[in-house]
Design a protein around this motif. Sequence first.
Motif, PDB file in Angstrom:
ATOM      1  N   LYS A   1       0.826  -1.202   0.000  1.00 19.88           N
ATOM      2  CA  LYS A   1       0.000   0.000   0.000  1.00 19.88           C
ATOM      3  C   LYS A   1       0.863   1.256   0.000  1.00 19.88           C
ATOM      4  O   LYS A   1       0.494   2.281  -0.583  1.00 19.88           O
ATOM      5  CB  LYS A   1      -0.934   0.007   1.202  1.00 19.88           C
ATOM      6  CG  LYS A   1      -0.245  -0.136   2.532  1.00 19.88           C
ATOM      7  CD  LYS A   1      -1.242  -0.259   3.659  1.00 19.88           C
ATOM      8  CE  LYS A   1      -0.576  -0.699   4.957  1.00 19.88           C
ATOM      9  NZ  LYS A   1      -0.206  -2.133   4.918  1.00 19.88           N
ATOM     10  N   PHE A   2       2.022   1.167   0.654  1.00 13.54           N
ATOM     11  CA  PHE A   2       2.904   2.331   0.711  1.00 13.54           C
ATOM     12  C   PHE A   2       3.599   2.572  -0.629  1.00 13.54           C
ATOM     13  O   PHE A   2       3.878   3.711  -0.988  1.00 13.54           O
ATOM     14  CB  PHE A   2       3.920   2.145   1.834  1.00 13.54           C
ATOM     15  CG  PHE A   2       3.294   2.065   3.201  1.00 13.54           C
ATOM     16  CD1 PHE A   2       2.703   3.175   3.774  1.00 13.54           C
ATOM     17  CD2 PHE A   2       3.282   0.869   3.895  1.00 13.54           C
ATOM     18  CE1 PHE A   2       2.117   3.106   5.033  1.00 13.54           C
ATOM     19  CE2 PHE A   2       2.700   0.778   5.153  1.00 13.54           C
ATOM     20  CZ  PHE A   2       2.112   1.903   5.717  1.00 13.54           C
ATOM     21  N   ILE A   3       3.880   1.502  -1.350  1.00  9.25           N
ATOM     22  CA  ILE A   3       4.440   1.652  -2.693  1.00  9.25           C
ATOM     23  C   ILE A   3       3.404   2.282  -3.609  1.00  9.25           C
ATOM     24  O   ILE A   3       3.705   3.201  -4.385  1.00  9.25           O
ATOM     25  CB  ILE A   3       4.928   0.294  -3.226  1.00  9.25           C
ATOM     26  CG1 ILE A   3       6.121  -0.201  -2.388  1.00  9.25           C
ATOM     27  CG2 ILE A   3       5.310   0.392  -4.710  1.00  9.25           C
ATOM     28  CD1 ILE A   3       6.649  -1.564  -2.776  1.00  9.25           C
ATOM     29  N   GLY A   4       2.156   1.809  -3.523  1.00 10.81           N
ATOM     30  CA  GLY A   4       1.081   2.397  -4.326  1.00 10.81           C
ATOM     31  C   GLY A   4       0.873   3.868  -4.006  1.00 10.81           C
ATOM     32  O   GLY A   4       0.654   4.695  -4.900  1.00 10.81           O
ATOM     33  N   GLU A   5       0.957   4.222  -2.723  1.00 16.24           N
ATOM     34  CA  GLU A   5       0.796   5.615  -2.312  1.00 16.24           C
ATOM     35  C   GLU A   5       1.909   6.486  -2.885  1.00 16.24           C
ATOM     36  O   GLU A   5       1.671   7.613  -3.336  1.00 16.24           O
ATOM     37  CB  GLU A   5       0.785   5.697  -0.790  1.00 16.24           C
ATOM     38  CG  GLU A   5       0.514   7.076  -0.231  1.00 16.24           C
ATOM     39  CD  GLU A   5       0.502   7.104   1.287  1.00 16.24           C
ATOM     40  OE1 GLU A   5      -0.014   8.071   1.856  1.00 16.24           O
ATOM     41  OE2 GLU A   5       1.014   6.135   1.904  1.00 16.24           O
ATOM     42  N   LYS A   6       3.129   5.958  -2.894  1.00 12.61           N
ATOM     43  CA  LYS A   6       4.265   6.712  -3.425  1.00 12.61           C
ATOM     44  C   LYS A   6       4.108   6.933  -4.933  1.00 12.61           C
ATOM     45  O   LYS A   6       4.411   8.019  -5.448  1.00 12.61           O
ATOM     46  CB  LYS A   6       5.562   5.955  -3.119  1.00 12.61           C
ATOM     47  CG  LYS A   6       6.829   6.722  -3.464  1.00 12.61           C
ATOM     48  CD  LYS A   6       6.962   8.001  -2.674  1.00 12.61           C
ATOM     49  CE  LYS A   6       7.159   7.779  -1.204  1.00 12.61           C
ATOM     50  NZ  LYS A   6       7.403   9.059  -0.474  1.00 12.61           N
ATOM     51  N   ILE A   7       3.613   5.911  -5.656  1.00 16.14           N
ATOM     52  CA  ILE A   7       3.388   6.055  -7.099  1.00 16.14           C
ATOM     53  C   ILE A   7       2.409   7.193  -7.366  1.00 16.14           C
ATOM     54  O   ILE A   7       2.586   7.994  -8.288  1.00 16.14           O
ATOM     55  CB  ILE A   7       2.871   4.737  -7.706  1.00 16.14           C
ATOM     56  CG1 ILE A   7       3.935   3.642  -7.600  1.00 16.14           C
ATOM     57  CG2 ILE A   7       2.489   4.931  -9.174  1.00 16.14           C
ATOM     58  CD1 ILE A   7       3.427   2.259  -7.972  1.00 16.14           C
ATOM     59  N   ARG A   8       1.377   7.279  -6.543  1.00 12.41           N
ATOM     60  CA  ARG A   8       0.386   8.338  -6.729  1.00 12.41           C
ATOM     61  C   ARG A   8       1.017   9.713  -6.572  1.00 12.41           C
ATOM     62  O   ARG A   8       0.654  10.668  -7.276  1.00 12.41           O
ATOM     63  CB  ARG A   8      -0.754   8.160  -5.722  1.00 12.41           C
ATOM     64  CG  ARG A   8      -1.906   9.135  -5.942  1.00 12.41           C
ATOM     65  CD  ARG A   8      -3.072   8.838  -5.026  1.00 12.41           C
ATOM     66  NE  ARG A   8      -4.236   9.630  -5.385  1.00 12.41           N
ATOM     67  CZ  ARG A   8      -5.431   9.482  -4.831  1.00 12.41           C
ATOM     68  NH1 ARG A   8      -5.622   8.562  -3.901  1.00 12.41           N
ATOM     69  NH2 ARG A   8      -6.447  10.243  -5.201  1.00 12.41           N
ATOM     70  N   GLU A   9       1.974   9.840  -5.664  1.00  8.12           N
ATOM     71  CA  GLU A   9       2.648  11.126  -5.461  1.00  8.12           C
ATOM     72  C   GLU A   9       3.399  11.561  -6.711  1.00  8.12           C
ATOM     73  O   GLU A   9       3.581  12.765  -6.953  1.00  8.12           O
ATOM     74  CB  GLU A   9       3.614  11.026  -4.283  1.00  8.12           C
ATOM     75  CG  GLU A   9       2.941  10.859  -2.933  1.00  8.12           C
ATOM     76  CD  GLU A   9       3.943  10.695  -1.812  1.00  8.12           C
ATOM     77  OE1 GLU A   9       5.166  10.881  -2.058  1.00  8.12           O
ATOM     78  OE2 GLU A   9       3.531  10.363  -0.681  1.00  8.12           O
ATOM     79  N   PHE A  10       3.853  10.602  -7.516  1.00  4.38           N
ATOM     80  CA  PHE A  10       4.620  10.939  -8.703  1.00  4.38           C
ATOM     81  C   PHE A  10       3.800  11.754  -9.711  1.00  4.38           C
ATOM     82  O   PHE A  10       4.360  12.436 -10.568  1.00  4.38           O
ATOM     83  CB  PHE A  10       5.139   9.663  -9.394  1.00  4.38           C
ATOM     84  CG  PHE A  10       6.164   8.904  -8.587  1.00  4.38           C
ATOM     85  CD1 PHE A  10       6.790   9.475  -7.490  1.00  4.38           C
ATOM     86  CD2 PHE A  10       6.516   7.609  -8.942  1.00  4.38           C
ATOM     87  CE1 PHE A  10       7.735   8.781  -6.752  1.00  4.38           C
ATOM     88  CE2 PHE A  10       7.465   6.906  -8.222  1.00  4.38           C
ATOM     89  CZ  PHE A  10       8.069   7.485  -7.123  1.00  4.38           C
ATOM     90  N   ASP A  11       2.475  11.660  -9.632  1.00  2.00           N
ATOM     91  CA  ASP A  11       1.627  12.434 -10.536  1.00  2.00           C
ATOM     92  C   ASP A  11       1.864  13.928 -10.394  1.00  2.00           C
ATOM     93  O   ASP A  11       1.680  14.688 -11.346  1.00  2.00           O
ATOM     94  CB  ASP A  11       0.142  12.127 -10.274  1.00  2.00           C
ATOM     95  CG  ASP A  11      -0.223  10.688 -10.609  1.00  2.00           C
ATOM     96  OD1 ASP A  11       0.506  10.072 -11.405  1.00  2.00           O
ATOM     97  OD2 ASP A  11      -1.232  10.189 -10.073  1.00  2.00           O
ATOM     98  N   SER A  12       2.285  14.345  -9.206  1.00  5.04           N
ATOM     99  CA  SER A  12       2.505  15.776  -8.970  1.00  5.04           C
ATOM    100  C   SER A  12       3.975  16.157  -8.864  1.00  5.04           C
ATOM    101  O   SER A  12       4.319  17.339  -8.964  1.00  5.04           O
ATOM    102  CB  SER A  12       1.779  16.214  -7.692  1.00  5.04           C
ATOM    103  OG  SER A  12       2.225  15.464  -6.576  1.00  5.04           O
TER     104      SER A  12
END
Length: 577
Positions: free
Chosen positions: A382-393
């Motif tokens: 879940k933390f890897i997925g959360e970090k990927i989402r941050e890459f959008d910005s």
Amino acid sequence: MMSWERTFEKWDSYQNLEPNLKQELKQLKADPVALEDAFYKELTFGTGGMRGVLGAGTNRMNVYTIRKAVSGLANYLLEHTVNVKDRGVVIAYDSRHMSKEFALETAKVLGAYGITAYVFSSLRPTPLLSFAVRYLGTVSGVMITASHNPPEYNGFKVYNEDGGQITPSQASEIITYINQVEDELSVPYLEQDELEEQELINWIKDEIDNAYLDKLQGISKWSADEMAKEKTMPIVFTPLHGTASQLVPKGLKQLNFTNVHVVKEQAIADPEFSTVASPNPEEHQAFTMAIEQGKQTNATILLATDPDADRLGVAVKNSAGDYQVLTGNQLGALMLDYLLAHSDKALLRTGRMIKTVVTSELGKAVADYYGIKTLNTLTGFKFIGEKIREFDSTGESFVFGYEESYGYLISSFARDKDAVQASMIACEMAYYWQQQGKTLLDALYELFARHGYYFENMQSITLKGKQGSEKIRLIMDYVRNEPLQKFGGLEVEQTEDYLAGTRKFKDGQVENIELPKENMVKYILERDCWICLRPSGTEPKIKCYFGVRGTSEADSKDKLATLQASMDKILQATIEV
């Protein structure tokens, strides 16, 4: 707060209790310890959802604990997301006991809140659920699975609108809403015919599968001409009685692998997992039947996915001609090296590799070699997925993510670990090295020669029930509060307490750890070695991870054995208190 005895009486006197649960309560009355364990607390809803033993009681997985969780989730979604009723929630389930029933119960409770449910008409892998959230644009997703736990378990896993597992902050808010449900026995729900009449349930067939397979083909590093070539490399695949029996063979067919052998006995969706002691590809016994078939077919690579197909294990031949199961750390480093070696270097300038803090440092060494920055997260994809989402910005780009427990993600069209994606790259990689006259083990030892002999191990101690939970707490208190200076003759250079959020150096300096709080302690030792302890979030276990870097294979194995012996003494002394 109601005592567990009164909660039991409430259940026991409930006239409409499910008949099978009513019968189980009668049996529990004869076993006071088991009865208390079934009711002394509510089944924990953790950072990704809940998982537990099937049965009667508030501390068990059953229709009532499912309904309560869904009621809380529905209220959370209605308060925190937009167009909830129209966008809906997508629901998938695996091959376990009660999985389909729990999926339907989820839809029934959502329907009572006017929220549309999209439910797969048959079992599907967890990564497909993650993909479906993004593909359909739903506000959330629910996966009914207990992953690789024993047959008596099931679980309820929640995904956010990005397709990733819910974050700790989201989980905390959902828990607040769940706790507001006063009576799990009286949660409102609609019957299936009412859902269908009101068009609050949509059954999904092949649409999502086909869209996923289109994306899957795009992760290959081959050109169109290379992909079109027939590849007769023998492959053996076992889904271990789970959900990957269709997607993995279809994905391999897209890559034109024409010599794929499925272990037929284990392609059956069996909730008892009757051909294995544990349906976990981390356990080498899970490969027994695949190895037998591998010998018959002279297979180059053996693939094993866990029941919900988010974890992949791989075995390949060693120099003696026997099949050797790669560790999750080893397979992850190999895939990372293959992907980076076959990527456009210009596209890697903003590339990021993500791993967990208990994953091998070999991955970081490989990433450094190609000029890729490594980001560490807490344990849990879940933390890897959360970090990927941050890459959008941030403008950063995702190139690979993995954890030591056989979880890998190659492309972010799914936002959870994906054994189907990993199966494709593992076979593509094995074929590439075969064309060079080498095996995956040869490639691994080339990495060791280049970066150092990184070896890891994990041992766990199972401590069940109320007393077990207390012993786990005592162990964590001890390693957190005692000033440990050495392990196996290796000096402690840093102590990382992830619950306190601090990193203490041997000279007394302290700095903050910029990660969420978690009950975990990691000791960074001299000579690139480390030890980490954490209670499992899904099982009654405490896990101890070890990592070393040696000058040779023998040197690394000696270091591992020494560290494990040192920690064993500490654990046993604490347990026996």
